[in-house]
Design a protein around this motif. Structure first.
Motif, PDB file in Angstrom:
ATOM      1  N   THR A 183      -5.599  56.454  40.216  1.00 44.55           N
ATOM      2  CA  THR A 183      -4.461  57.330  39.913  1.00 44.55           C
ATOM      3  C   THR A 183      -4.639  58.624  39.754  1.00 44.55           C
ATOM      4  O   THR A 183      -5.917  59.123  39.161  1.00 44.55           O
ATOM      5  CB  THR A 183      -4.362  56.576  38.545  1.00 44.55           C
ATOM      6  N   HIS A 184      -3.693  59.462  39.801  1.00 45.67           N
ATOM      7  CA  HIS A 184      -3.950  60.989  39.543  1.00 45.67           C
ATOM      8  C   HIS A 184      -2.618  61.432  38.860  1.00 45.67           C
ATOM      9  O   HIS A 184      -1.517  61.086  38.678  1.00 45.67           O
ATOM     10  CB  HIS A 184      -3.656  61.589  41.078  1.00 45.67           C
ATOM     11  N   GLY A 236      -5.644  44.847  34.399  1.00 43.48           N
ATOM     12  CA  GLY A 236      -5.441  46.247  33.573  1.00 43.48           C
ATOM     13  C   GLY A 236      -3.994  46.061  32.711  1.00 43.48           C
ATOM     14  O   GLY A 236      -3.985  44.951  32.006  1.00 43.48           O
ATOM     15  N   SER A 237      -3.409  47.128  32.499  1.00 50.30           N
ATOM     16  CA  SER A 237      -2.189  46.921  31.952  1.00 50.30           C
ATOM     17  C   SER A 237      -1.032  46.640  32.991  1.00 50.30           C
ATOM     18  O   SER A 237       0.187  46.650  32.565  1.00 50.30           O
ATOM     19  CB  SER A 237      -1.719  48.446  31.292  1.00 50.30           C
ATOM     20  N   HIS A 293       0.209  47.727  35.562  1.00 52.03           N
ATOM     21  CA  HIS A 293       1.258  48.771  36.189  1.00 52.03           C
ATOM     22  C   HIS A 293       1.166  48.991  37.833  1.00 52.03           C
ATOM     23  O   HIS A 293       1.808  49.747  38.263  1.00 52.03           O
ATOM     24  CB  HIS A 293       1.159  50.032  35.639  1.00 52.03           C
ATOM     25  N   SER A 294       0.307  48.114  38.263  1.00 54.82           N
ATOM     26  CA  SER A 294       0.600  48.295  40.001  1.00 54.82           C
ATOM     27  C   SER A 294       1.555  47.511  40.422  1.00 54.82           C
ATOM     28  O   SER A 294       2.021  46.554  39.954  1.00 54.82           O
ATOM     29  CB  SER A 294      -0.917  47.644  40.444  1.00 54.82           C
ATOM     30  N   SER A 311      -4.095  51.487  31.435  1.00 52.35           N
ATOM     31  CA  SER A 311      -5.715  51.172  30.932  1.00 52.35           C
ATOM     32  C   SER A 311      -6.510  52.232  31.968  1.00 52.35           C
ATOM     33  O   SER A 311      -6.300  52.642  33.141  1.00 52.35           O
ATOM     34  CB  SER A 311      -6.106  49.920  31.391  1.00 52.35           C
ATOM     35  N   THR A 323      -7.698  52.552  40.873  1.00 55.66           N
ATOM     36  CA  THR A 323      -6.802  52.733  41.924  1.00 55.66           C
ATOM     37  C   THR A 323      -6.688  54.167  42.377  1.00 55.66           C
ATOM     38  O   THR A 323      -5.839  54.765  42.898  1.00 55.66           O
ATOM     39  CB  THR A 323      -5.522  52.302  41.870  1.00 55.66           C
ATOM     40  N   VAL A 345      -9.887  41.196  37.122  1.00 57.49           N
ATOM     41  CA  VAL A 345      -9.475  41.683  35.797  1.00 57.49           C
ATOM     42  C   VAL A 345      -8.011  42.375  35.846  1.00 57.49           C
ATOM     43  O   VAL A 345      -7.540  42.891  36.924  1.00 57.49           O
ATOM     44  CB  VAL A 345     -10.346  42.963  35.159  1.00 57.49           C
ATOM     45  N   HIS A 369      -1.262  54.971  48.200  1.00 55.74           N
ATOM     46  CA  HIS A 369      -1.660  54.838  47.025  1.00 55.74           C
ATOM     47  C   HIS A 369      -1.978  53.599  46.928  1.00 55.74           C
ATOM     48  O   HIS A 369      -1.305  52.531  47.331  1.00 55.74           O
ATOM     49  CB  HIS A 369      -0.557  55.236  45.837  1.00 55.74           C
ATOM     50  N   SER A 405       1.342  60.372  35.103  1.00 58.40           N
ATOM     51  CA  SER A 405       2.707  60.612  34.525  1.00 58.40           C
ATOM     52  C   SER A 405       3.023  59.819  33.413  1.00 58.40           C
ATOM     53  O   SER A 405       4.005  59.991  32.450  1.00 58.40           O
ATOM     54  CB  SER A 405       3.729  60.179  35.618  1.00 58.40           C
ATOM     55  N   VAL A 441     -15.072  45.907  34.671  1.00 60.55           N
ATOM     56  CA  VAL A 441     -15.492  47.041  34.021  1.00 60.55           C
ATOM     57  C   VAL A 441     -15.322  47.163  32.683  1.00 60.55           C
ATOM     58  O   VAL A 441     -14.050  46.838  32.247  1.00 60.55           O
ATOM     59  CB  VAL A 441     -14.811  48.404  34.695  1.00 60.55           C
ATOM     60  N   ARG A 448       3.238  66.128  44.397  1.00 63.90           N
ATOM     61  CA  ARG A 448       2.035  66.532  43.446  1.00 63.90           C
ATOM     62  C   ARG A 448       1.043  66.860  44.160  1.00 63.90           C
ATOM     63  O   ARG A 448       0.862  66.688  45.474  1.00 63.90           O
ATOM     64  CB  ARG A 448       1.587  65.497  42.308  1.00 63.90           C
TER      65      ARG A 448
HETATM   66  C1  LIG Z   1       5.944  53.745  35.542  1.00 65.24           C
HETATM   67  C2  LIG Z   1       4.662  53.840  36.419  1.00 65.24           C
HETATM   68  C3  LIG Z   1       4.131  55.320  36.676  1.00 65.24           C
HETATM   69  C4  LIG Z   1       3.063  55.437  37.188  1.00 65.24           C
HETATM   70  N1  LIG Z   1       2.536  56.897  37.408  1.00 65.24           N
HETATM   71  C5  LIG Z   1       1.470  57.145  38.303  1.00 65.24           C
HETATM   72  C6  LIG Z   1       0.955  58.384  38.415  1.00 65.24           C
HETATM   73  O1  LIG Z   1       1.566  59.368  37.769  1.00 65.24           O
HETATM   74  N2  LIG Z   1      -0.187  58.712  39.055  1.00 65.24           N
HETATM   75  C7  LIG Z   1      -0.621  57.731  39.913  1.00 65.24           C
HETATM   76  O2  LIG Z   1      -1.649  58.015  40.629  1.00 65.24           O
HETATM   77  N3  LIG Z   1      -0.108  56.452  39.783  1.00 65.24           N
HETATM   78  C8  LIG Z   1       0.675  56.064  38.898  1.00 65.24           C
HETATM   79  N4  LIG Z   1       1.299  54.600  38.758  1.00 65.24           N
HETATM   80  C9  LIG Z   1       0.403  53.708  39.240  1.00 65.24           C
HETATM   81  C10 LIG Z   1      -0.737  53.040  38.410  1.00 65.24           C
HETATM   82  O3  LIG Z   1      -1.115  54.405  37.799  1.00 65.24           O
HETATM   83  C11 LIG Z   1      -1.756  52.356  39.153  1.00 65.24           C
HETATM   84  O4  LIG Z   1      -1.049  51.222  39.584  1.00 65.24           O
HETATM   85  C12 LIG Z   1      -2.863  51.928  38.105  1.00 65.24           C
HETATM   86  O5  LIG Z   1      -3.710  51.159  38.790  1.00 65.24           O
HETATM   87  C13 LIG Z   1      -2.488  51.141  36.947  1.00 65.24           C
HETATM   88  O6  LIG Z   1      -3.418  50.750  35.970  1.00 65.24           O
HETATM   89  P1  LIG Z   1      -3.387  49.265  35.247  1.00 65.24           P
HETATM   90  O7  LIG Z   1      -4.347  49.387  34.138  1.00 65.24           O
HETATM   91  O8  LIG Z   1      -2.044  49.100  34.967  1.00 65.24           O
HETATM   92  O9  LIG Z   1      -4.165  48.383  36.476  1.00 65.24           O
HETATM   93  P2  LIG Z   1      -3.673  47.039  36.981  1.00 65.24           P
HETATM   94  O10 LIG Z   1      -2.365  47.336  37.824  1.00 65.24           O
HETATM   95  O11 LIG Z   1      -3.493  46.087  36.050  1.00 65.24           O
HETATM   96  O12 LIG Z   1      -4.850  46.840  38.052  1.00 65.24           O
HETATM   97  C14 LIG Z   1      -5.048  47.572  38.886  1.00 65.24           C
HETATM   98  C15 LIG Z   1      -6.411  47.041  39.891  1.00 65.24           C
HETATM   99  O13 LIG Z   1      -7.274  47.713  38.660  1.00 65.24           O
HETATM  100  C16 LIG Z   1      -8.330  46.345  38.399  1.00 65.24           C
HETATM  101  N5  LIG Z   1      -8.864  46.547  36.982  1.00 65.24           N
HETATM  102  C17 LIG Z   1      -7.974  46.761  35.974  1.00 65.24           C
HETATM  103  N6  LIG Z   1      -8.806  46.731  35.101  1.00 65.24           N
HETATM  104  C18 LIG Z   1     -10.209  46.507  35.457  1.00 65.24           C
HETATM  105  C19 LIG Z   1     -11.376  46.422  34.935  1.00 65.24           C
HETATM  106  N7  LIG Z   1     -11.815  46.315  33.655  1.00 65.24           N
HETATM  107  N8  LIG Z   1     -12.351  46.248  35.602  1.00 65.24           N
HETATM  108  C20 LIG Z   1     -12.319  45.873  36.812  1.00 65.24           C
HETATM  109  N9  LIG Z   1     -11.240  45.984  37.492  1.00 65.24           N
HETATM  110  C21 LIG Z   1     -10.046  46.316  36.767  1.00 65.24           C
HETATM  111  C22 LIG Z   1      -7.407  45.469  38.952  1.00 65.24           C
HETATM  112  O14 LIG Z   1      -8.173  44.127  39.391  1.00 65.24           O
HETATM  113  C23 LIG Z   1      -6.695  45.730  39.817  1.00 65.24           C
HETATM  114  O15 LIG Z   1      -7.303  45.742  41.066  1.00 65.24           O
HETATM  115  C24 LIG Z   1       2.211  54.389  37.841  1.00 65.24           C
HETATM  116  C25 LIG Z   1       2.791  53.297  37.785  1.00 65.24           C
HETATM  117  C26 LIG Z   1       3.634  52.737  36.847  1.00 65.24           C
HETATM  118  C27 LIG Z   1       4.351  51.690  36.707  1.00 65.24           C
END
Ligand SMILES: Cc1cc2nc3c(=O)[nH]c(=O)nc-3n(C[C@H](O)[C@H](O)[C@H](O)COP(=O)(O)OP(=O)(O)OC[C@H]3O[C@@H](n4cnc5c(N)ncnc54)[C@H](O)[C@@H]3O)c2cc1C
Length: 433
Positions: free
Chosen positions: A130-131, A56-57, A59-60, A121, A128, A54, A384, A116, A179, A334
């Motif tokens: 995220t915090h 998400g948005s 951002h990984s 999403s 992951t 899947v 992370h 941040s 999910v 942090r």
């Molecule tokens: C500008 C920026 C700022 C950030 N700041 C922070 C911060 O403050 N703190 C921090 O901890 N991290 C931070 N991050 C990292 C970010 O929060 C993580 O990478 C997070 O996983 C991104 O969420 P996403 O929805 O983009 O997931 P994606 O990168 O799209 O996916 C991440 C993982 O989740 C899985 N996934 C997504 N949706 C689902 C679903 N519905 N069901 C099952 N699996 C799913 C994907 O398969 C993948 O394995 C930041 C990233 C960026 C680019």
């Protein structure tokens, strides 16, 4: 993109042009993208896909979410529903925190913390671990009270906090299923004010570390590893008592104009500061919805260590300042509270996180990362999951005592390995089989 297949017409496209992550530093290898709009379609697609993940948005910063087929759940209808008695909210996994916050604000409710940025999403962030920050605040996954996921057989699994293996299901790395819905703890809405302090010396940070990180509800120290730290962002919950306005924080001066965490960037995309009270949803993130968060043109890495090692770990990175400083846009320190989620970097320990927003020079960053990881290895630094790191499964397996349990959960929920990908094998499961 081109449409493909009779039943898949509206839900499945072949990717003639590859998709990228948000930062553009990772190109997905997938050649097919599904966009289901019903739970039934999710079940069918997942059950029939040899390999799927899947999105998400996006951002990984690494290949954690890649597969030969990708699924976006953006079109999956799903209401946001509040259960006031249970003090929870349920929403589709693809909902972004900023969107969820709008609904919660209207209901007079709030989440306990945000990362941040509000653009990510909920399911992707939770997957992951995220915090945000705050001595007493767990990572965002700790707010999860329940999950609905579609496993590789196409079955729908629901689980609630307290169920067997729930603590392994939440920080899933996307490896256990899709999910589709997620339930989070909520509380009555609250206001937050944010103040920035500048020029905190390293000596003051080390001497008063606990006082500084507890000076607000959520505290971030930003630095480019120069002679002093750059900024301390202190987010405090507004109470009935009058604010004790401080002109300085252990020698750091209160900023008199708005700031961006990266010095030199216009603070227009940053949340309001200077002590102006505002809703939780408009202060706990550093960046505002509707604007590009951070710098955009960047790569990120982050390492999490037990809080008792805070000063020694920061000092160990500081030794590398000569190599790190030219490559970073900014770094952020942090604090995050302990939890019991199996693959959470906070599992069993209060932590600090040392984050790097690198300039977008992958080769140069690749050259300095071995030194950073070597410097932090004595502190059992946990990378992370969503950012760039080098550690492979042999290293990771020593850092997570519940990894064998997680590996068994993967086997049980995904026996045919549909959600496995190269990243998971090499970084996580490789040594745990
Ligand atoms: C500008 C920026 C700022 C950030 N700041 C922070 C911060 O403050 N703190 C921090 O901890 N991290 C931070 N991050 C990292 C970010 O929060 C993580 O990478 C997070 O996983 C991104 O969420 P996403 O929805 O983009 O997931 P994606 O990168 O799209 O996916 C991440 C993982 O989740 C899985 N996934 C997504 N949706 C689902 C679903 N519905 N069901 C099952 N699996 C799913 C994907 O398969 C993948 O394995 C930041 C990233 C960026 C680019």
């Amino acid at each position: 993109m081109s449409s493909d297949g009779p039943t898949a017409e509206t839900t499945s496209v072949r990717l003639d042009v590859p998709e990228h992550n948000w930062a553009g530093n990772y190109t997905y290898r997938a050649d097919r993208l599904h966009r289901p709009s019903t739970l039934e379609q999710v079940r069918e697609i997942v059950a029939n896909a040899p390999r799927v993940r899947v999105l998400g948005s996006r951002h990984s910063f690494n290949g954690i979410g890649d597969s030969s087929e990708l699924l976006t759940l953006d079109s999956l209808a799903g209401d946001v529903s509040v259960d006031r008695d249970a003090r929870t909210v349920s929403c589709a996994g693809s909902v972004r925190y900023g969107e969820l916050a709008e609904v919660l604000d209207a209901e007079g409710l709030a989440l306990g913390n945000l990362a941040s940025l509000p653009h990510i999403s909920v399911a992707g962030a939770v997957a992951t671990a995220t915090h945000g920050s705050g001595d007493a605040n767990g990572n965002l996954a700790t707010a999860v009270a329940g999950l609905q996921l579609v496993t590789s057989s196409g079955d729908v699994l629901t689980a609630r906090r307290g169920d067997a293996d729930f603590d392994g299901l939440v920080v899933s790395l996307g490896a256990l299923g899709a999910v589709t819905r997620i339930t989070l703890d909520v509380e009555p809405a609250y206001q937050v004010r944010q103040r920035v302090f500048e020029g905190l010396t390293w000596d003051a940070l080390f001497e008063h570390f606990d006082e500084i990180t507890s000076s607000g509800y959520s505290v971030s120290v930003f630095t480019r590893w120069g002679d002093t730290t750059d900024q301390v962002w202190v987010k405090s919950r507004v109470t009935d008592a009058p604010e004790q306005v401080r002109a300085d924080l252990f020698g750091a001066r209160a900023a008199t104009t708005e700031r961006h965490p990266i010095i030199g960037i216009d603070p227009v995309n940053a949340t309001k500061q200077l002590g102006a009270p505002g809703p939780w949803s408009d202060r706990l993130s550093h960046f505002r919805m509707g604007f590009t968060p951070s710098a955009g043109d960047e790569i990120q890495s982050e390492y999490i260590v037990a809080r008792r090692h805070a000063v020694a770990a920061i000092e160990a990175v500081r030794v590398l300042a000569g190599a790190v400083r030219p490559l970073v846009q900014v770094c952020e320190i942090r604090t995050i509270a302990a939890d019991r989620l199996w693959l959470s970097p906070q599992y069993g320990q209060d932590t600090i996180a040392i984050h790097f927003t690198w300039k977008r020079d992958e080769t140069a960053v690749g050259r300095v990362l071995p030194d950073v990881e070597r410097a932090l290895a004595p502190f059992d630094a946990r990378p992370h999951w969503g950012k760039v790191f080098l550690a492979q499964a042999d290293v990771i397996s020593r850092l997570y005592e519940r990894l064998p349990d997680f590996s068994r959960l993967v086997e049980r929920l995904d026996p045919r390995g549909a959600f496995r990908n190269e990243w998971l094998e090499s970084r996580v499961l490789g040594a745990a089989q």
